[in-house]
Design a protein around this motif. Sequence first.
Motif, PDB file in Angstrom:
ATOM      1  N   UNK A   1      -1.551   3.993   9.123  1.00 16.44           N
ATOM      2  CA  UNK A   1      -1.075   4.633  10.344  1.00 16.44           C
ATOM      3  C   UNK A   1      -0.368   3.599  11.218  1.00 16.44           C
TER       4      UNK A   1
ATOM      5  N   UNK B   1      -5.373   6.664   5.282  1.00 12.21           N
ATOM      6  CA  UNK B   1      -3.934   6.494   5.194  1.00 12.21           C
ATOM      7  C   UNK B   1      -3.490   5.384   6.125  1.00 12.21           C
TER       8      UNK B   1
ATOM      9  N   UNK C   1      -8.020   1.908   3.130  1.00 10.43           N
ATOM     10  CA  UNK C   1      -9.015   2.831   3.660  1.00 10.43           C
ATOM     11  C   UNK C   1      -8.294   3.952   4.395  1.00 10.43           C
TER      12      UNK C   1
ATOM     13  N   UNK D   1       0.823  -1.216   0.000  1.00 13.22           N
ATOM     14  CA  UNK D   1       0.000   0.000   0.000  1.00 13.22           C
ATOM     15  C   UNK D   1       0.857   1.266   0.000  1.00 13.22           C
TER      16      UNK D   1
END
Lengths: 364, 334
Positions: free
Chosen positions: B330, B328, B326, B264
Amino acid sequence: MSFELLEKFRDPDLCRKMLDKMQGDLTNDLRFMEVCGTHTVAIFQSGLRSLLPEKIVHLSGPGCPVCVTHESEVNAFLDLAGHDRVIMATFGDLMRVPGDNGRNLKKAMADGARVKVVYSPFDTLKLAKENPDDLIVFIGVGFETTAPTIAGTMKMARAQGIENLRVLCFHKTVPTALEALLSDEAINIDGFILPGHVSAIIGVEPYNFIAEKFGKSAVVTGFEPLDILQSLTQMIDWRNKGEAHVVNNYTRIVGENGNPKALEVMYEVFEPTDALWRGIGLIPGSGLEIRPEWELFDAKKEFGITIEEGPALKGCKCGDILKGIKQPVECPLFGKACTPANPVGPCMVSTEGSCAAYYKYKLD
Amino acid sequence: MSDKVLLDYGSGGRASQRLISELFLKYLGNDELNRLNDAAELAMSGRLAMSTDSFVVDPIFFPGGNIGSLAVHGTVNDVAMMGAIPRHITCAYIIEEGLPMDDLEQIVAAMGKAAEEAGVTVVSGDTKVVPKGAVDKIFINTTGIGDIIVDPAPSGDAAKPGDAVLISGTVGDHGLTILGTREGLDFEARVESDSASLNHLLIKLVEGLPEVHVLRDPTRGGLATTLNEITSSSNVCCELIESDLPIKAEVKGGCSILGLDPLYLANEGKFLCILPQEHADKALEIMRADPLGAGACQIGTMTDANPGKVVLVTPLGGKRLLGMLEGEQLPRIC
Ligand code: SF4
Ligand code: SF4
């Protein structure tokens, strides 16, 4: 741990053999709970979930600190986030956890609240020094894995004479919660996959009651496919023989006695208290609070925060899911009113939450 | 000029002119830009590809590049992914008052160099200086235009079952570099952004092959999100073979420390190429002959099994969904 060594715990041929053996050994349905969210995710990520025999039912337990953070605790930190003098410091997981009326930290930020995502609690020391006129409030959420580092941060703050750091302490402890679960008649679990990271701190002994008092097996387990398969095969074997044991299979990380140093720091700063678990309710002795000697750092004291049981979120089945009574897909809101984009409960927010894992990884 | 960017430099008066002639034209100048007209006069016709992108990266300097080179690479690549030869770009700078002039110079110089390497000319530009705090140091917008040389142009909705899915090299390098630098993390092994213009390689690729269905650079959202976009607009299923995914060991390591998934993370110098399986070997040969595609490999296949979805086949042979990101990514609690 080197990658080469880790690869050994992913050997596809060995996994295949263990899966076949398991298939042969299974006589009836078995219900296993992986206490820790990281296991839920690992089982999906490795593709194990699609390969395990159908007779094995997997339940995700109360082992993700985000999921078990009580709605009243969520509202407490959201309220504080609007406060003038306050800079909230938090790990990223909490940013999207919904409080009442769909509030969350991201929205609070858009409304002007100062919120800082940190990678380590120690980052708050720097924040405190850089903002001497403000109060840095760290949201202390997490189990025995996280609590010692936060205790260490408070000790360091004291040593450095930092006075503008506060911890909003919502820490919880895992074995106490498991005991409460096992005492609940509605719950039907044959064995536990015990969390690797928590156990690295507390060791194995605190889980012995699972076999001694409740006659169930439990295995401290690593996060690779072979770790998980080995623990499952053992528990099936014991079950077939009518035995129950608590053992440590994750010896490459977890020592029998855990990490006594970390525990010492943790209990120097914190002491046990009753705690509210989301969806489960009050579990006596399952939380940690800041000892009176460390009061200066206590955000609850500073702002007079109390945590109370309120009405449960409408429709959310987080409680049943955390207790292993229901699977995420059985929640009527799953994937409809409740998605990662618009989570109703925290189980859909946390990367380790079981609803989020099902939504993210489950193929059909 | 002063050693810091002052509000005056955005005034449109003398100070702005000095900034433009002494800095921007020095590094970006060419016949068209030097005329300083209100708009550029271009001789272009036929099927054109045009793309715009804003660069707001933090930090503005990172191992492997800076916001200036990135602003060229990003837009050049977007144009090139249409099977087009990027020709010209425009740039708009929004600068925070107080930015050190040296930093600005480095950024503009990097932009000039990147444009030269990519073979594009900067034909129009704009600079604004805004009060301290109104932007974070510097934002750059670039727009690019180029001639499409492939018919039909590669498109995200053109993937077909049976197509091979190729990637030009390792994924996650840029995203991890940015996050690591932002957080001041020292990884054991050095990671560096892969930021680069891919147009020369892409031209060789599309000229050498009869049929390329999709070209895409997996920037924000990373490989996983980009593939999800493609499978949903093409209504096909992408089966990715996890053990074939090229990820550097140091990126894997850094990601596991931070609790991130490299699939991602943004890339700025990689592209996905989706084309009929029978052309895959030829495509890989062309890609590998170029340093920017040296690590090219096939990572999966398009099928009709689960339309719109990306399925990851794990080394154990299990299958799972590889969904869209979904929000950013974290860092997590533990
Ligand atoms: S890694 Fe830690 S926080 Fe995450 S699920 Fe496991 S025990 Fe819980
Ligand atoms: S799907 Fe949403 S509402 Fe239902 S239990 Fe999970 S988090 Fe709660």
